[in-house]
Design a protein around this motif. Structure first.
Motif, PDB file in Angstrom:
ATOM      1  N   THR A  94      67.401  28.462   8.174  1.00 12.75           N
ATOM      2  CA  THR A  94      66.112  27.845   8.494  1.00 12.75           C
ATOM      3  C   THR A  94      66.145  27.035   9.790  1.00 12.75           C
ATOM      4  O   THR A  94      65.107  26.839  10.425  1.00 12.75           O
ATOM      5  CB  THR A  94      65.662  26.949   7.327  1.00 12.75           C
ATOM      6  OG1 THR A  94      64.376  26.418   7.611  1.00 12.75           O
ATOM      7  CG2 THR A  94      66.643  25.802   7.127  1.00 12.75           C
ATOM      8  N   ASN A  95      67.317  26.577  10.205  1.00 13.94           N
ATOM      9  CA  ASN A  95      67.401  25.836  11.466  1.00 13.94           C
ATOM     10  C   ASN A  95      67.009  26.697  12.658  1.00 13.94           C
ATOM     11  O   ASN A  95      66.533  26.192  13.667  1.00 13.94           O
ATOM     12  CB  ASN A  95      68.821  25.303  11.665  1.00 13.94           C
ATOM     13  CG  ASN A  95      69.185  24.253  10.630  1.00 13.94           C
ATOM     14  OD1 ASN A  95      68.335  23.496  10.194  1.00 13.94           O
ATOM     15  ND2 ASN A  95      70.442  24.222  10.214  1.00 13.94           N
ATOM     16  N   PHE A  96      67.219  28.005  12.533  1.00  5.40           N
ATOM     17  CA  PHE A  96      66.865  28.890  13.636  1.00  5.40           C
ATOM     18  C   PHE A  96      65.356  28.924  13.832  1.00  5.40           C
ATOM     19  O   PHE A  96      64.863  28.901  14.961  1.00  5.40           O
ATOM     20  CB  PHE A  96      67.398  30.298  13.357  1.00  5.40           C
ATOM     21  CG  PHE A  96      67.142  31.264  14.475  1.00  5.40           C
ATOM     22  CD1 PHE A  96      67.905  31.225  15.628  1.00  5.40           C
ATOM     23  CD2 PHE A  96      66.145  32.218  14.384  1.00  5.40           C
ATOM     24  CE1 PHE A  96      67.678  32.119  16.666  1.00  5.40           C
ATOM     25  CE2 PHE A  96      65.903  33.106  15.407  1.00  5.40           C
ATOM     26  CZ  PHE A  96      66.678  33.062  16.559  1.00  5.40           C
ATOM     27  N   SER A  97      64.585  28.950  12.722  1.00  2.00           N
ATOM     28  CA  SER A  97      63.122  28.954  12.837  1.00  2.00           C
ATOM     29  C   SER A  97      62.627  27.682  13.518  1.00  2.00           C
ATOM     30  O   SER A  97      61.721  27.723  14.367  1.00  2.00           O
ATOM     31  CB  SER A  97      62.494  29.099  11.450  1.00  2.00           C
ATOM     32  OG  SER A  97      62.729  30.375  10.919  1.00  2.00           O
ATOM     33  N   GLY A 132      62.744  30.290   5.159  1.00  4.97           N
ATOM     34  CA  GLY A 132      62.544  29.142   4.296  1.00  4.97           C
ATOM     35  C   GLY A 132      63.849  28.441   3.961  1.00  4.97           C
ATOM     36  O   GLY A 132      64.948  28.906   4.302  1.00  4.97           O
ATOM     37  N   ALA A 133      63.727  27.307   3.292  1.00  3.03           N
ATOM     38  CA  ALA A 133      64.901  26.524   2.905  1.00  3.03           C
ATOM     39  C   ALA A 133      65.782  27.332   1.961  1.00  3.03           C
ATOM     40  O   ALA A 133      65.296  27.930   1.002  1.00  3.03           O
ATOM     41  CB  ALA A 133      64.466  25.224   2.244  1.00  3.03           C
ATOM     42  N   GLY A 134      67.069  27.358   2.253  1.00  2.14           N
ATOM     43  CA  GLY A 134      68.009  28.099   1.429  1.00  2.14           C
ATOM     44  C   GLY A 134      68.039  29.583   1.693  1.00  2.14           C
ATOM     45  O   GLY A 134      68.801  30.309   1.048  1.00  2.14           O
ATOM     46  N   GLU A 135      67.216  30.053   2.628  1.00  4.04           N
ATOM     47  CA  GLU A 135      67.176  31.473   2.941  1.00  4.04           C
ATOM     48  C   GLU A 135      67.925  31.743   4.249  1.00  4.04           C
ATOM     49  O   GLU A 135      68.284  30.830   4.980  1.00  4.04           O
ATOM     50  CB  GLU A 135      65.727  31.961   3.063  1.00  4.04           C
ATOM     51  CG  GLU A 135      64.919  31.808   1.777  1.00  4.04           C
ATOM     52  CD  GLU A 135      63.474  32.246   1.972  1.00  4.04           C
ATOM     53  OE1 GLU A 135      63.088  32.483   3.135  1.00  4.04           O
ATOM     54  OE2 GLU A 135      62.743  32.335   0.973  1.00  4.04           O
ATOM     55  N   SER A 136      68.133  33.011   4.517  1.00  8.32           N
ATOM     56  CA  SER A 136      68.782  33.413   5.760  1.00  8.32           C
ATOM     57  C   SER A 136      68.189  34.731   6.227  1.00  8.32           C
ATOM     58  O   SER A 136      67.523  35.430   5.459  1.00  8.32           O
ATOM     59  CB  SER A 136      70.305  33.552   5.578  1.00  8.32           C
ATOM     60  OG  SER A 136      70.596  34.572   4.642  1.00  8.32           O
ATOM     61  N   ALA A 137      68.417  35.049   7.470  1.00  9.07           N
ATOM     62  CA  ALA A 137      67.930  36.296   8.043  1.00  9.07           C
ATOM     63  C   ALA A 137      68.987  36.824   9.000  1.00  9.07           C
ATOM     64  O   ALA A 137      69.883  36.092   9.434  1.00  9.07           O
ATOM     65  CB  ALA A 137      66.598  36.084   8.775  1.00  9.07           C
ATOM     66  N   THR A 138      68.885  38.101   9.314  1.00  7.64           N
ATOM     67  CA  THR A 138      69.849  38.746  10.189  1.00  7.64           C
ATOM     68  C   THR A 138      69.142  39.272  11.430  1.00  7.64           C
ATOM     69  O   THR A 138      68.138  39.979  11.328  1.00  7.64           O
ATOM     70  CB  THR A 138      70.557  39.908   9.477  1.00  7.64           C
ATOM     71  OG1 THR A 138      71.221  39.410   8.320  1.00  7.64           O
ATOM     72  CG2 THR A 138      71.581  40.560  10.387  1.00  7.64           C
ATOM     73  N   PHE A 181      68.584  26.831  21.529  1.00  8.86           N
ATOM     74  CA  PHE A 181      68.636  27.077  20.095  1.00  8.86           C
ATOM     75  C   PHE A 181      69.696  26.185  19.470  1.00  8.86           C
ATOM     76  O   PHE A 181      70.800  26.616  19.146  1.00  8.86           O
ATOM     77  CB  PHE A 181      68.955  28.552  19.825  1.00  8.86           C
ATOM     78  CG  PHE A 181      67.810  29.467  20.127  1.00  8.86           C
ATOM     79  CD1 PHE A 181      66.819  29.671  19.188  1.00  8.86           C
ATOM     80  CD2 PHE A 181      67.728  30.123  21.344  1.00  8.86           C
ATOM     81  CE1 PHE A 181      65.759  30.514  19.464  1.00  8.86           C
ATOM     82  CE2 PHE A 181      66.676  30.967  21.620  1.00  8.86           C
ATOM     83  CZ  PHE A 181      65.686  31.163  20.683  1.00  8.86           C
ATOM     84  N   GLY A 182      69.418  24.957  19.261  1.00 10.11           N
ATOM     85  CA  GLY A 182      70.380  24.040  18.684  1.00 10.11           C
ATOM     86  C   GLY A 182      70.168  22.642  19.221  1.00 10.11           C
ATOM     87  O   GLY A 182      69.169  22.349  19.879  1.00 10.11           O
TER      88      GLY A 182
END
Length: 245
Positions: free
Chosen positions: A53-56, A33-39, A72-73
């Motif tokens: 969120t750009n990755f999703s 989600g917006a403002g979130e991150s994942a590893t 991816f980009g």
């Protein structure tokens, strides 16, 4: 959508790990989600990516495209990482940029700054490029080219190479075991030194009750004797006056 990372050491592909990132797409079960991150953890390579969120959104685009033409980009280089879906979503990791294993490791085991206060452990490589080369490193290494059992003569040569490789591995393990014993001895010596130091400190700081009570009793007796003698001295003038009367 499969994301693959290949570690490259000295210019050669060494190890590859792939993970499924399909669920990271927009609307997926692990969408960011917006403002979130994942590893994204590539534990076999010791590498991890922190994505937002750009990755999703990128995964959703690639999944919808499904032709390998997207990446991816916004271009064919995902923020300088080298990730390009047109090339199979592969990232090349430069694993030899200052990350090579040291030839030796030093442990500080003493209280000084001399060579005797440090324990140095030499490390021996046991990869396919060194196993089988023997003590002098001049023999044939154990690899796909030297392992040949197509003929009896080739199989006999292979047995010799494998035997040398086993010997090299045993020597490397013996060296590690010796170093472990030295570290264990150094650890026990330090523990003994610490215990002796604490015992000496306790002797210096703790109160010896018996000795102190003996000294106290002795001083008390001297004080009481002095008071008694002073009382007798005070009575002497009175006795002298009685004699004169």
């Amino acid at each position: 959508v499969i994301m693959t990372v290949t570690s490259t050491i000295d210019g050669a592909a060494d190890r590859t790990q792939s993970i499924d990132v399909t669920d990271f797409r927009t609307g997926g079960t692990t969408a960011i989600g917006a403002g979130e991150s994942a590893t994204l953890n590539f534990d076999e390579l010791g590498l991890s990516f922190t994505v937002n969120t750009n990755f999703s959104a990128s995964v959703a685009t690639i999944r919808a495209d499904n032709t390998g033409a997207s990446d991816f980009g916004t271009d064919t280089d995902f923020n300088g990482s080298g990730l390009d879906s047109a090339a199979g979503n592969v990232v090349t990791m430069a694993a030899d940029n200052g990350q090579q294993l040291a030839n030796s490791i030093e442990f500080q085991v003493g209280g000084g700054n001399t060579a005797n206060d440090r324990l140095s452990i030499s490390l021996t490589s046991v990869d396919s490029g060194t196993l089988g080369t023997g003590v002098g490193g001049t023999e044939t290494a154990l690899n796909d080219a030297t392992v040949d059992i197509a003929t009896a003569a080739a199989a006999q040569s292979t047995v010799e190479v494998v035997t040398r490789a086993i010997d090299d591995l045993q020597r490397a393990r013996a060296a590690v075991g010796t170093s472990q014993n030295r570290l264990d001895f150094a650890g026990q010596n330090l523990a003994s030194t610490q215990e002796n130091t604490e015992s000496a400190r306790s002797t210096l700081l703790d109160l010896d009750v018996a000795a102190e009570m003996t000294a106290f009793t002795s001083k008390q007796i001297l004080v009481q004797s002095g008071v008694a003698m002073l009382a007798q001295a005070n009575q002497m003038p009175q006795n002298l006056l009685r004699l004169l009367q």
